[in-house]
Design an enzyme around this catalytic site. Sequence first.
Site, PDB file in Angstrom:
ATOM      1  N   LYS A   1      37.467  38.112  29.265  1.00  0.00           N
ATOM      2  CA  LYS A   1      38.774  38.254  29.727  1.00  0.00           C
ATOM      3  C   LYS A   1      39.900  38.239  28.743  1.00  0.00           C
ATOM      4  CE  LYS A   1      37.151  36.207  34.317  1.00  0.00           C
ATOM      5  NZ  LYS A   1      37.437  35.211  35.378  1.00  0.00           N
TER       6      LYS A   1
ATOM      7  N   TYR B   1      38.511  42.714  42.185  1.00  0.00           N
ATOM      8  CA  TYR B   1      38.474  41.416  42.788  1.00  0.00           C
ATOM      9  C   TYR B   1      38.499  41.509  44.265  1.00  0.00           C
ATOM     10  CZ  TYR B   1      37.573  38.852  38.377  1.00  0.00           C
ATOM     11  OH  TYR B   1      36.809  38.179  37.383  1.00  0.00           O
TER      12      TYR B   1
ATOM     13  N   ASN C   1      39.543  31.803  32.053  1.00  0.00           N
ATOM     14  CA  ASN C   1      38.187  31.071  31.958  1.00  0.00           C
ATOM     15  C   ASN C   1      37.187  32.118  31.157  1.00  0.00           C
ATOM     16  OD1 ASN C   1      37.758  32.954  34.045  1.00  0.00           O
ATOM     17  ND2 ASN C   1      37.003  31.425  35.416  1.00  0.00           N
TER      18      ASN C   1
ATOM     19  N   HIS D   1      33.999  36.990  32.914  1.00  0.00           N
ATOM     20  CA  HIS D   1      33.251  37.013  34.310  1.00  0.00           C
ATOM     21  C   HIS D   1      31.683  37.715  34.263  1.00  0.00           C
ATOM     22  CE1 HIS D   1      32.704  39.424  38.028  1.00  0.00           C
ATOM     23  NE2 HIS D   1      32.282  40.263  37.530  1.00  0.00           N
TER      24      HIS D   1
ATOM     25  N   GLU E   1      29.672  46.551  40.366  1.00  0.00           N
ATOM     26  CA  GLU E   1      30.542  46.586  39.273  1.00  0.00           C
ATOM     27  C   GLU E   1      30.403  47.205  38.173  1.00  0.00           C
ATOM     28  OE1 GLU E   1      31.516  41.685  40.611  1.00  0.00           O
ATOM     29  OE2 GLU E   1      30.533  42.108  38.663  1.00  0.00           O
TER      30      GLU E   1
END
Length: 140
Positions: A10, A50, A113, A116, A127
């Site tokens: 990320k 998402y 965070n 993913h 995905e």
Amino acid sequence: MTERTLSIIKPDAVAKNVIGQIVARFEGAGLKVVAARLTQLSQADAEAFYAVHKARPFFKDLVSFMISGPVFVQVLEGEGAILKNRDLMGATDPKKAEKGTIRADFADSIDANAVHGSDAAETAANEIAFFFPGMQIHSR
Ligand code: RTP
Ligand code: MG
């Protein structure tokens, strides 16, 4: 069973210049990178990716965070890759993530965070197709 999973490093972790350190964790656990690219998500990309979280209170923050800078998207391949990647990542909230996990070591908050990872076989397939559409991905 040999599986494939989608991993995203990320914007926070890309900005910290730790792409290599995170990929080394995957490689150290026996996962192989079989596709990869650095990309900047648009708002529409992040909202679509998402979409399952559309109704959640954190959706807006999640989308704006995911478009705040480039991300490094990879397909990882290996034995039990989906669960193995989730184990390496650690809990969503880095405060709750086990010591030695990617999120414990590199993440700052539940929003920023670091990584993913796909959470199941079906989401992994969707995905991977989202980021590498129609692409022939070679096993190695
Ligand atoms: P990811 O999809 O990014 O791999 O994360 P995850 O499976 O561990 O967590 P998920 O429930 O799918 O949530 C997606 C992302 O939304 C943010 N989030 N914020 N404030 C909150 O309560 C909250 N819950 C989730 C996190 O950044 C999470 O990675
Ligand atoms: Mg998730």
